[in-house]
Scaffold this active site. Structure first.
Site, mmCIF file in Angstrom:
data_model
loop_
_atom_site.group_PDB
_atom_site.id
_atom_site.type_symbol
_atom_site.label_atom_id
_atom_site.label_comp_id
_atom_site.label_asym_id
_atom_site.label_seq_id
_atom_site.Cartn_x
_atom_site.Cartn_y
_atom_site.Cartn_z
ATOM 1 N N HIS A 16 55.587 11.180 89.284
ATOM 2 C CA HIS A 16 55.076 12.433 89.382
ATOM 3 C C HIS A 16 54.152 12.738 87.665
ATOM 4 O O HIS A 16 52.898 13.394 87.463
ATOM 5 C CB HIS A 16 56.068 13.261 89.400
ATOM 6 C CG HIS A 16 56.633 13.993 90.659
ATOM 7 N ND1 HIS A 16 55.329 14.855 91.391
ATOM 8 C CD2 HIS A 16 57.319 13.864 91.173
ATOM 9 C CE1 HIS A 16 55.978 15.229 92.621
ATOM 10 N NE2 HIS A 16 57.244 14.431 92.823
ATOM 11 N N GLN A 28 54.982 19.223 88.739
ATOM 12 C CA GLN A 28 55.058 20.177 90.507
ATOM 13 C C GLN A 28 55.386 21.284 90.289
ATOM 14 O O GLN A 28 55.600 22.528 91.288
ATOM 15 C CB GLN A 28 56.619 19.914 90.528
ATOM 16 C CG GLN A 28 56.470 18.396 91.456
ATOM 17 C CD GLN A 28 57.623 17.447 91.905
ATOM 18 O OE1 GLN A 28 58.744 17.476 91.104
ATOM 19 N NE2 GLN A 28 57.437 17.829 92.968
ATOM 20 N N CYS A 30 60.243 14.973 98.748
ATOM 21 C CA CYS A 30 59.567 15.573 97.696
ATOM 22 C C CYS A 30 59.911 16.438 97.577
ATOM 23 O O CYS A 30 59.515 17.307 98.551
ATOM 24 C CB CYS A 30 58.460 14.699 97.736
ATOM 25 S SG CYS A 30 57.424 15.315 95.946
ATOM 26 N N LEU A 31 60.325 18.045 96.337
ATOM 27 C CA LEU A 31 59.670 18.800 96.649
ATOM 28 C C LEU A 31 58.437 19.684 96.590
ATOM 29 O O LEU A 31 57.779 20.704 97.327
ATOM 30 C CB LEU A 31 60.199 19.379 95.618
ATOM 31 C CG LEU A 31 62.203 19.767 95.266
ATOM 32 C CD1 LEU A 31 62.561 20.188 94.190
ATOM 33 C CD2 LEU A 31 62.662 20.114 96.060
ATOM 34 N N HIS A 50 60.565 7.856 90.947
ATOM 35 C CA HIS A 50 60.536 9.370 91.246
ATOM 36 C C HIS A 50 59.802 9.957 90.510
ATOM 37 O O HIS A 50 58.155 10.491 90.617
ATOM 38 C CB HIS A 50 60.983 9.470 92.487
ATOM 39 C CG HIS A 50 60.559 10.931 93.251
ATOM 40 N ND1 HIS A 50 60.271 10.745 94.774
ATOM 41 C CD2 HIS A 50 60.088 12.018 92.866
ATOM 42 C CE1 HIS A 50 59.853 12.005 95.599
ATOM 43 N NE2 HIS A 50 59.220 12.729 94.107
ATOM 44 N N GLU A 51 60.284 10.629 89.458
ATOM 45 C CA GLU A 51 59.947 11.920 88.587
ATOM 46 C C GLU A 51 59.214 11.103 87.708
ATOM 47 O O GLU A 51 57.662 12.077 87.451
ATOM 48 C CB GLU A 51 61.352 12.154 88.059
ATOM 49 C CG GLU A 51 61.839 12.939 88.771
ATOM 50 C CD GLU A 51 61.197 13.807 89.542
ATOM 51 O OE1 GLU A 51 60.125 14.322 89.803
ATOM 52 O OE2 GLU A 51 61.655 14.006 90.771
ATOM 53 N N GLY A 69 65.289 16.655 91.572
ATOM 54 C CA GLY A 69 64.642 16.506 90.516
ATOM 55 C C GLY A 69 63.296 16.975 90.241
ATOM 56 O O GLY A 69 62.937 17.451 91.542
#
Ligand code: NI
Length: 186
Positions: A134, A51, A88-89, A130-131, A46
């Site tokens: 963000h 991000q 998380c990226l 999660h997204e 994701g």
């Protein structure tokens, strides 16, 4: 298509509220395509617009080979509880066990401006939440206990030197296949 730089913890945009998308343009489709490519290159599942340094309320997800683009998403239902390890990226190499709802219903627009309903459980539900976090300036480490958050931030102090300017620059994968195991970060 092109790979985008990923903003990591410390970049202010990760803490900003996004802007509701009102124009479903070809530029928005290009952004989503580039985000999918970036997400795959980083072996994630994701990726949300902040991000990659963007303010649009948009995220992309790929779980179990199903692709989702969510624009202006809203959580309609959250049910049950599930604790799983999450990463998380934008905070590479930091993971933590996070409680989330086990099942969710999310309403979101697609890239053509059509509203759709997504009913999800397990990993897809977790990734959606999660997204969507963000898109409102929230990160998974915010859910850690004070002690675990301190430990994670302590580790990050040593890791962040790898990302000058809070930017994670991905090397091109050159069309090679990304391993399906991946990092699973979001
Ligand atoms: Ni993330």
């Amino acid at each position: 298509m092109s790979l985008l730089d990923i903003h990591v913890l410390g970049s202010p945009i990760l803490r900003m509220e996004t802007r509701i998308v009102t124009d479903f343009t070809s530029e928005l489709k290009d952004l989503a395509e580039n985000m999918f490519e970036t997400m795959r290159a980083a072996e994630g599942i994701g990726l949300a617009a902040p991000q990659v340094g963007r303010e649009e309320r948009l995220a992309v997800i790929e779980v179990d080979r199903e692709k989702y683009v969510i624009v202006n998403p809203e959580v309609i239902v959250e049910e049950g509880e599930d604790r799983q390890e999450e990463g998380c990226l934008s905070i590479p190499d930091i993971h933590g066990e996070i409680d989330r709802a086990r099942r969710v219903v999310v309403d979101a627009f697609d890239l053509d401006g059509v509203q759709r309903r997504i009913e999800a459980e397990g990993l897809l539900a977790r990734c959606l939440l999660h997204e969507i976090d963000h898109l409102h300036g929230k990160l998974f480490i915010d859910y850690l206990s004070l002690l675990k958050r301190r430990a994670a931030l302590g580790t990050w102090e040593t890791l962040k030197a790898k990302y000058p300017g809070s930017i994670r620059h991905l090397a091109s994968v050159g069309g090679s296949q990304v391993s399906p195991s991946g990092s699973g970060d979001m």
